[in-house]
Scaffold this active site. Structure first.
Site, PDB file in Angstrom:
ATOM      1  CG  ASP A 149      -9.427  -0.799   4.769  1.00  0.00           C
ATOM      2  OD1 ASP A 149      -9.286  -1.148   3.582  1.00  0.00           O
ATOM      3  OD2 ASP A 149      -8.602  -1.085   5.656  1.00  0.00           O
ATOM      4  CE  LYS A 198      -3.812  -2.418   2.211  1.00  0.00           C
ATOM      5  NZ  LYS A 198      -4.418  -2.877   3.452  1.00  0.00           N
ATOM      6  CD  GLN A 228      -3.552  -4.619   6.732  1.00  0.00           C
ATOM      7  OE1 GLN A 228      -3.494  -3.628   6.034  1.00  0.00           O
ATOM      8  NE2 GLN A 228      -4.159  -5.721   6.337  1.00  0.00           N
TER       9      GLN A 228
END
Length: 265
Positions: free
Chosen positions: A91, A24, A68
């Site tokens: 997200d 990312k 994450q």
């Protein structure tokens, strides 16, 4: 005008998570985005993480951020997700974004399912009327992709079945799938005899499997690629399939957040 700024928060040392986050950050640089990685060690408390998120929520220099998953066992992931400002939730995991997505309203869509939709669209596959079977019911992939492919939209209108770890005789369902999406985290679980001739197979699984190489591991998907590929009309590899699409859609969501295009109510 400043570029879009994505912050990634990584807690602990989960191998696959480190791979994802590194990809990312690298992709941000390649696109001219600003990116910041905040690494916290495994011992970080839930309170410390929530305080960090609250700071990011109100930091005007941050357009979007991700925490994450998976998080260490002592941290309640739901509590953490509920703390994230939906307007910075690139997200698409907060209840607000998930709910808007499920209702077909403007939202930040979860990056992996969104990437799968784009893969289908860009390969000129019309999913309308097709039977789609999703193996795995996680909130990150299985549930949202099932909802999205079942919606009355141009990339949708599938008849969707979502399987879980309690499903009996999963091969009975997988053999009927025109589109088979596998997100279960069990390396090489899907074999050729479980797949219909000409099916479209999308492999979301990614597991680090130890080996004798210099790296000490290689990445494996949930589908036995060599075995299954000859039967399919389309199949995604691991690595190099859904993973890069996830990162792409995450950056796209960050761009939308920078432009304040999506109004989260």
């Amino acid at each position: 005008e400043r570029p879009p700024h994505l912050v990634a928060v990584l807690v602990g040392n989960d191998g696959a998570s480190q791979t994802y986050v590194n990809n990312k950050i690298k992709s941000c640089r390649e696109c001219g985005f600003e990116s910041t990685l905040i690494k916290k060690d495994h011992a970080t408390t839930e309170d410390e993480l929530i305080r960090l998120i609250k700071r990011l929520n109100v930091d005007d220099s941050v357009d979007g951020f991700i925490v994450q998953l998976p998080l260490p066992k002592h941290i309640d992931a739901n509590k953490v997700l509920l703390t994230i400002n939906p307007e910075k939730d690139v997200d698409g995991f907060t209840p607000q974004n998930f709910g808007l997505m499920a209702l077909g309203l403007p939202s930040y869509k979860p990056a992996t399912p969104y990437g799968i939709l784009k893969l289908i669209q860009r390969n000129n596959i019309d999913p309308t009327g097709k039977r789609c079977v999703v193996v795995g019911r996680s909130n990150i992939v299985g549930k949202p992709i099932g909802i999205m492919l079942g919606q009355n939209k141009s990339i949708g209108n599938c008849t969707v079945t979502i399987l879980n770890s309690h499903t009996q005789n999963i091969e009975k369902y997988t053999r009927e799938a025109d589109i088979l999406i596998v997100a279960i985290g069990q390396p090489k679980m899907i074999k050729a005899d479980m797949v219909k001739e000409g099916a479209i197979v999308i492999d979301v699984g990614i597991t680090r499997v130890s080996d004798d190489s210099t790296k000490g591991y290689h990445l494996e998907g949930d589908v036995d690629f060599e075995d299954v590929a000859p039967k399919t009309s389309f199949i995604t590899p691991v690595p190099g399939g859904v993973g890069p699409m996830t990162v792409t859609m995450l950056l796209y969501n960050t761009l939308l957040a920078r432009k304040k295009v999506v109004q989260i109510v």
